[in-house]
Design a protein around this motif. Structure first.
Motif, PDB file in Angstrom:
ATOM      1  N   LEU A   1      -0.253   9.923   2.467  1.00 19.67           N
ATOM      2  CA  LEU A   1      -0.916   8.650   2.197  1.00 19.67           C
ATOM      3  C   LEU A   1      -0.401   8.048   0.895  1.00 19.67           C
ATOM      4  O   LEU A   1      -0.157   6.834   0.816  1.00 19.67           O
ATOM      5  N   GLN A   2      -0.200   8.874  -0.121  1.00 18.64           N
ATOM      6  CA  GLN A   2       0.355   8.357  -1.374  1.00 18.64           C
ATOM      7  C   GLN A   2       1.747   7.788  -1.157  1.00 18.64           C
ATOM      8  O   GLN A   2       2.124   6.775  -1.754  1.00 18.64           O
ATOM      9  N   TYR A   3       2.514   8.449  -0.299  1.00 14.96           N
ATOM     10  CA  TYR A   3       3.860   7.960   0.026  1.00 14.96           C
ATOM     11  C   TYR A   3       3.781   6.631   0.765  1.00 14.96           C
ATOM     12  O   TYR A   3       4.558   5.711   0.503  1.00 14.96           O
ATOM     13  N   THR A   4       2.823   6.515   1.661  1.00 21.18           N
ATOM     14  CA  THR A   4       2.677   5.295   2.446  1.00 21.18           C
ATOM     15  C   THR A   4       2.323   4.097   1.573  1.00 21.18           C
ATOM     16  O   THR A   4       2.935   3.025   1.682  1.00 21.18           O
ATOM     17  N   VAL A   5       1.332   4.260   0.695  1.00 22.98           N
ATOM     18  CA  VAL A   5       0.867   3.127  -0.112  1.00 22.98           C
ATOM     19  C   VAL A   5       1.652   2.979  -1.409  1.00 22.98           C
ATOM     20  O   VAL A   5       1.556   1.942  -2.080  1.00 22.98           O
ATOM     21  N   GLY A   6       2.422   4.006  -1.783  1.00 20.13           N
ATOM     22  CA  GLY A   6       3.235   3.910  -2.991  1.00 20.13           C
ATOM     23  C   GLY A   6       2.467   4.000  -4.284  1.00 20.13           C
ATOM     24  O   GLY A   6       2.934   3.510  -5.326  1.00 20.13           O
ATOM     25  N   GLU A   7       1.292   4.612  -4.246  1.00 18.55           N
ATOM     26  CA  GLU A   7       0.490   4.744  -5.464  1.00 18.55           C
ATOM     27  C   GLU A   7      -0.389   5.981  -5.363  1.00 18.55           C
ATOM     28  O   GLU A   7      -0.611   6.523  -4.283  1.00 18.55           O
ATOM     29  N   GLY A   8      -0.892   6.421  -6.524  1.00 14.99           N
ATOM     30  CA  GLY A   8      -1.780   7.574  -6.549  1.00 14.99           C
ATOM     31  C   GLY A   8      -1.459   8.484  -7.719  1.00 14.99           C
ATOM     32  O   GLY A   8      -0.505   8.244  -8.476  1.00 14.99           O
TER      33      GLY A   8
ATOM     34  N   GLU B   1     -11.262  13.017 -12.086  1.00 12.27           N
ATOM     35  CA  GLU B   1     -12.408  13.827 -11.669  1.00 12.27           C
ATOM     36  C   GLU B   1     -13.291  13.127 -10.654  1.00 12.27           C
ATOM     37  O   GLU B   1     -14.112  13.757  -9.996  1.00 12.27           O
ATOM     38  N   ASP B   2     -13.133  11.795 -10.510  1.00 16.42           N
ATOM     39  CA  ASP B   2     -13.930  11.037  -9.536  1.00 16.42           C
ATOM     40  C   ASP B   2     -13.086   9.874  -9.026  1.00 16.42           C
ATOM     41  O   ASP B   2     -12.958   8.853  -9.693  1.00 16.42           O
ATOM     42  N   LEU B   3     -12.482  10.044  -7.851  1.00 11.48           N
ATOM     43  CA  LEU B   3     -11.606   9.005  -7.298  1.00 11.48           C
ATOM     44  C   LEU B   3     -12.357   7.708  -7.031  1.00 11.48           C
ATOM     45  O   LEU B   3     -11.808   6.617  -7.199  1.00 11.48           O
ATOM     46  N   ARG B   4     -13.606   7.826  -6.636  1.00 13.50           N
ATOM     47  CA  ARG B   4     -14.376   6.620  -6.338  1.00 13.50           C
ATOM     48  C   ARG B   4     -14.541   5.756  -7.596  1.00 13.50           C
ATOM     49  O   ARG B   4     -14.452   4.532  -7.535  1.00 13.50           O
ATOM     50  N   ALA B   5     -14.740   6.398  -8.726  1.00 12.95           N
ATOM     51  CA  ALA B   5     -14.906   5.663  -9.977  1.00 12.95           C
ATOM     52  C   ALA B   5     -13.604   5.020 -10.429  1.00 12.95           C
ATOM     53  O   ALA B   5     -13.611   4.062 -11.210  1.00 12.95           O
TER      54      ALA B   5
ATOM     55  N   PRO C   1      -6.375   1.031  -5.487  1.00 11.62           N
ATOM     56  CA  PRO C   1      -7.251   0.580  -4.389  1.00 11.62           C
ATOM     57  C   PRO C   1      -6.718   0.921  -3.006  1.00 11.62           C
ATOM     58  O   PRO C   1      -7.479   1.290  -2.117  1.00 11.62           O
ATOM     59  N   GLY C   2      -5.396   0.819  -2.825  1.00  5.81           N
ATOM     60  CA  GLY C   2      -4.829   1.136  -1.513  1.00  5.81           C
ATOM     61  C   GLY C   2      -5.025   2.585  -1.143  1.00  5.81           C
ATOM     62  O   GLY C   2      -5.303   2.913   0.017  1.00  5.81           O
ATOM     63  N   LEU C   3      -4.922   3.461  -2.118  1.00  4.39           N
ATOM     64  CA  LEU C   3      -5.096   4.889  -1.858  1.00  4.39           C
ATOM     65  C   LEU C   3      -6.560   5.240  -1.638  1.00  4.39           C
ATOM     66  O   LEU C   3      -6.904   5.897  -0.650  1.00  4.39           O
TER      67      LEU C   3
ATOM     68  N   SER D   1      -1.249  -1.079   7.348  1.00  4.58           N
ATOM     69  CA  SER D   1      -2.057  -2.109   7.997  1.00  4.58           C
ATOM     70  C   SER D   1      -2.597  -1.654   9.346  1.00  4.58           C
ATOM     71  O   SER D   1      -3.631  -2.151   9.810  1.00  4.58           O
ATOM     72  N   ASN D   2      -1.927  -0.688   9.984  1.00  2.00           N
ATOM     73  CA  ASN D   2      -2.373  -0.186  11.287  1.00  2.00           C
ATOM     74  C   ASN D   2      -3.061   1.177  11.187  1.00  2.00           C
ATOM     75  O   ASN D   2      -3.347   1.794  12.213  1.00  2.00           O
ATOM     76  N   HIS D   3      -3.299   1.633   9.955  1.00  2.00           N
ATOM     77  CA  HIS D   3      -4.003   2.902   9.718  1.00  2.00           C
ATOM     78  C   HIS D   3      -3.326   4.064  10.435  1.00  2.00           C
ATOM     79  O   HIS D   3      -3.974   4.895  11.081  1.00  2.00           O
TER      80      HIS D   3
END
Length: 231
Positions: free
Chosen positions: A67-74, A89-93, A99-101, A207-209
């Motif tokens: 997924l990081q490879y797909t969106v190019g971030e993380g 420690e908290d990805l949601r925060a 945002p893409g990841l 875009s197609n998940h």
């Protein structure tokens, strides 16, 4: 680096090595066993953002790396680019950071991620990534162990690449080979750069998940065609 800590972890690594699964695979298994995380992966990366998965503790972890490879971030991407650990420690925060990841990763159950660059001298080779299903930081001992294991992961990666025991044949198969082939095909067919071709491949997958490797495989098998956008 704490010599006794390194000696202890190296001993544990050596004890697991006779399984014959390749040093990189042994390292990620040890990370999960020792650091209180649910997933670990070693990913080879380059400055041009080409990457390959050397080892993952399970399919859940492999999917997060992809997924990081797909969106190019993380965290893994950032750790490689900055050359320093990225501890979340908290990805949601940290949603606004990637945002893409986070929009795609959080539903899988991941809550925290920690990425460490792997280096041989001045050369950056990739990252060691750790994932948890619960929020929370690494303890001081876990962080110290992770830094040592990132160094040992570098040795593991170089050992597997040289063909030394106990690397298996599977350790040398490229996880993203289809992505590389599909990128080249798109670049030729659409008359765009390799960078633009990879961007379009990622955009379609996101875009197609769909997993990036699944989209790439469909292109290689001529089951999917991405047409050039209108001028």
């Amino acid at each position: 680096m704490d010599g006794r800590r390194r000696e202890r972890l190296w001993r544990l690594l050596s004890e697991r090595a006779p399984g014959g699964s390749g040093w990189a695979g042994v390292v990620v298994a040890l990370v999960v066993a020792e650091l209180g995380v649910e997933g670990a992966a070693i990913t080879v990366r380059t400055a041009s953002r080409v990457q390959d998965l050397a080892a993952a503790s399970d399919d859940w972890t492999a999917a997060l790396e992809e997924l990081q490879y797909t969106v190019g971030e993380g965290p893994g991407v950032e750790a490689f680019e900055t050359g320093g650990p990225v501890l979340v420690e908290d990805l949601r925060a940290d949603h606004d950071r990637w945002p893409g990841l986070t929009d795609s990763a959080l539903p899988s159950g991941v809550a925290a991620a920690f990425a460490f660059p792997m280096q041989a001298g001045a050369i950056r080779l990739g990252t060691l990534s750790l994932y948890r299903r619960q929020t929370g930081e690494l303890s001081a001992d876990e962080l110290a162990d992770a830094l040592v294991l990132a160094d040992l992961a570098t040795t593991a990666l170089l050992t597997d690449s040289s063909g030394a025991e106990p690397a298996s044949a599977e350790a040398h198969e490229g996880y993203y080979d289809d992505v590389n082939v599909a990128t080249g095909m798109l670049a030729t067919e659409l008359r765009v750069s390799l960078e633009d071709a990879l961007l379009r491949l990622r955009a379609h997958a996101f875009s197609n998940h769909l997993p990036l490797t699944e989209v790439a495989r469909a292109i290689v098998l001529r089951q999917l065609r991405l047409d050039a956008p209108p001028d």
